[in-house]
Motif scaffolding. Structure first.
Motif, mmCIF file in Angstrom:
data_model
loop_
_atom_site.group_PDB
_atom_site.id
_atom_site.type_symbol
_atom_site.label_atom_id
_atom_site.label_comp_id
_atom_site.label_asym_id
_atom_site.label_seq_id
_atom_site.Cartn_x
_atom_site.Cartn_y
_atom_site.Cartn_z
ATOM 1 N N ILE A 1 47.032 -14.041 -27.892
ATOM 2 C CA ILE A 1 48.490 -13.888 -27.945
ATOM 3 C C ILE A 1 48.880 -13.992 -29.415
ATOM 4 O O ILE A 1 48.557 -14.987 -30.078
ATOM 5 C CB ILE A 1 49.208 -14.992 -27.140
ATOM 6 N N LEU B 1 61.095 -10.432 -22.461
ATOM 7 C CA LEU B 1 59.647 -10.651 -22.534
ATOM 8 C C LEU B 1 58.848 -9.597 -21.783
ATOM 9 O O LEU B 1 57.934 -8.987 -22.333
ATOM 10 C CB LEU B 1 59.296 -12.042 -21.974
ATOM 11 N N CYS C 1 44.020 -17.812 -25.281
ATOM 12 C CA CYS C 1 45.298 -18.100 -25.942
ATOM 13 C C CYS C 1 45.394 -17.442 -27.320
ATOM 14 O O CYS C 1 46.447 -16.947 -27.709
ATOM 15 C CB CYS C 1 45.481 -19.610 -26.059
ATOM 16 N N TYR D 1 51.114 -18.749 -20.621
ATOM 17 C CA TYR D 1 51.442 -19.525 -21.818
ATOM 18 C C TYR D 1 52.817 -20.172 -21.674
ATOM 19 O O TYR D 1 52.993 -21.359 -21.957
ATOM 20 C CB TYR D 1 51.396 -18.627 -23.063
ATOM 21 N N PHE D 2 53.788 -19.389 -21.216
ATOM 22 C CA PHE D 2 55.155 -19.907 -21.105
ATOM 23 C C PHE D 2 55.238 -21.047 -20.088
ATOM 24 O O PHE D 2 55.821 -22.093 -20.364
ATOM 25 C CB PHE D 2 56.135 -18.784 -20.732
ATOM 26 N N ARG E 1 48.524 -8.716 -21.552
ATOM 27 C CA ARG E 1 49.566 -9.363 -22.359
ATOM 28 C C ARG E 1 50.552 -10.080 -21.460
ATOM 29 O O ARG E 1 50.925 -11.226 -21.705
ATOM 30 C CB ARG E 1 50.284 -8.331 -23.223
ATOM 31 N N ASN E 2 51.002 -9.401 -20.397
ATOM 32 C CA ASN E 2 51.976 -9.989 -19.485
ATOM 33 C C ASN E 2 51.429 -11.241 -18.813
ATOM 34 O O ASN E 2 52.125 -12.252 -18.696
ATOM 35 C CB ASN E 2 52.400 -8.968 -18.428
ATOM 36 N N LEU F 1 57.753 -17.943 -27.661
ATOM 37 C CA LEU F 1 57.659 -18.590 -26.351
ATOM 38 C C LEU F 1 57.862 -20.101 -26.461
ATOM 39 O O LEU F 1 58.511 -20.708 -25.603
ATOM 40 C CB LEU F 1 56.317 -18.277 -25.689
ATOM 41 N N SER G 1 62.569 -14.263 -18.410
ATOM 42 C CA SER G 1 61.943 -13.061 -18.946
ATOM 43 C C SER G 1 62.984 -12.018 -19.347
ATOM 44 O O SER G 1 62.888 -11.412 -20.416
ATOM 45 C CB SER G 1 60.965 -12.477 -17.927
ATOM 46 N N LEU H 1 54.472 -14.183 -31.053
ATOM 47 C CA LEU H 1 54.881 -14.280 -29.657
ATOM 48 C C LEU H 1 54.758 -15.723 -29.167
ATOM 49 O O LEU H 1 55.641 -16.226 -28.470
ATOM 50 C CB LEU H 1 54.045 -13.346 -28.772
ATOM 51 N N ARG H 2 53.681 -16.412 -29.565
ATOM 52 C CA ARG H 2 53.541 -17.820 -29.179
ATOM 53 C C ARG H 2 54.689 -18.653 -29.750
ATOM 54 O O ARG H 2 55.244 -19.514 -29.064
ATOM 55 C CB ARG H 2 52.195 -18.382 -29.639
ATOM 56 N N THR I 1 51.215 -14.055 -21.267
ATOM 57 C CA THR I 1 52.574 -14.497 -21.607
ATOM 58 C C THR I 1 53.114 -15.438 -20.538
ATOM 59 O O THR I 1 53.658 -16.504 -20.847
ATOM 60 C CB THR I 1 53.510 -13.280 -21.779
#
Length: 178
Positions: free
Chosen positions: A87, A40, A84, A17-18, A10-11, A95, A35, A91-92, A14
């Motif tokens: 996620i 996050l 992707c 993606y960010f 997940r991290n 972000l 973060s 959360l997307r 994340t």
């Protein structure tokens, strides 16, 4: 059933993606600040995550004038595109919102850099730089009388750079009729 088999996955997704959504190269400190501000990833988990992403070739650490910056590699982008959907949409969405909210400020932090150094003869040297990626386009070195003035100049640099640049260029390149 959980979206992620572990928190590490997940991290990593994340961070990838960010950075992809942000479209700005960030220092490790900037990544940590975002973060922490948006709750996050816990700080120490984030540090490990960034290291692992770099070691695995998903992030590239690029030396810049403002410090070492991180950006997605092609391998990182490929991995993000493949995973992707893992996620969660919420959360997307968060972000995306964070990226839109802080993009300009983070870009300014990497474009408008200042440093202060105590001068041997007294006072403080303030170096103010405007940069585009790894090129410095505008530098001003000032010798100011005291630390307060030096800190004030450094603090006001990002908000006044564009105007100062335009004024200097206009003065230097203007032609007077003879």
């Amino acid at each position: 059933m959980s979206f992620f088999s572990d928190e590490l996955t997940r991290n990593k997704l994340t961070v990838l993606y960010f950075l992809n959504k942000l479209k700005v190269e960030l220092t490790r400190d900037q990544i940590a600040d975002v973060s922490v501000q948006h709750d996050l990833i816990p700080y120490f988990d984030l540090q490990s995550t960034v290291c692992e992403l770099e070691e695995a070739g998903f992030l590239a650490a690029v030396p810049r004038t403002f410090g070492q910056a991180y950006s997605l590699t092609e391998r990182g982008l490929d991995a993000l595109n493949m995973f992707c959907e893992r996620i969660p949409q919420s959360l997307r969405d968060d972000l995306d919102t964070y990226a839109d909210a802080c993009r300009d400020e983070l870009r300014k932090q990497t474009q408008y850099v200042s440093s202060i150094e105590k001068a041997e003869q007294g006072g403080y040297w303030v170096t103010l730089k405007a940069m585009e990626r790894d090129s410095t386009i505008f530098v001003i070195n000032l010798l100011l009388a005291d630390a307060h003035s030096a800190n004030l100049a450094a603090a006001r640099w990002p908000e006044n750079t564009d105007e100062l640049y335009r004024e200097i260029i206009a003065k230097l390149l203007s032609y007077k009729d003879n």
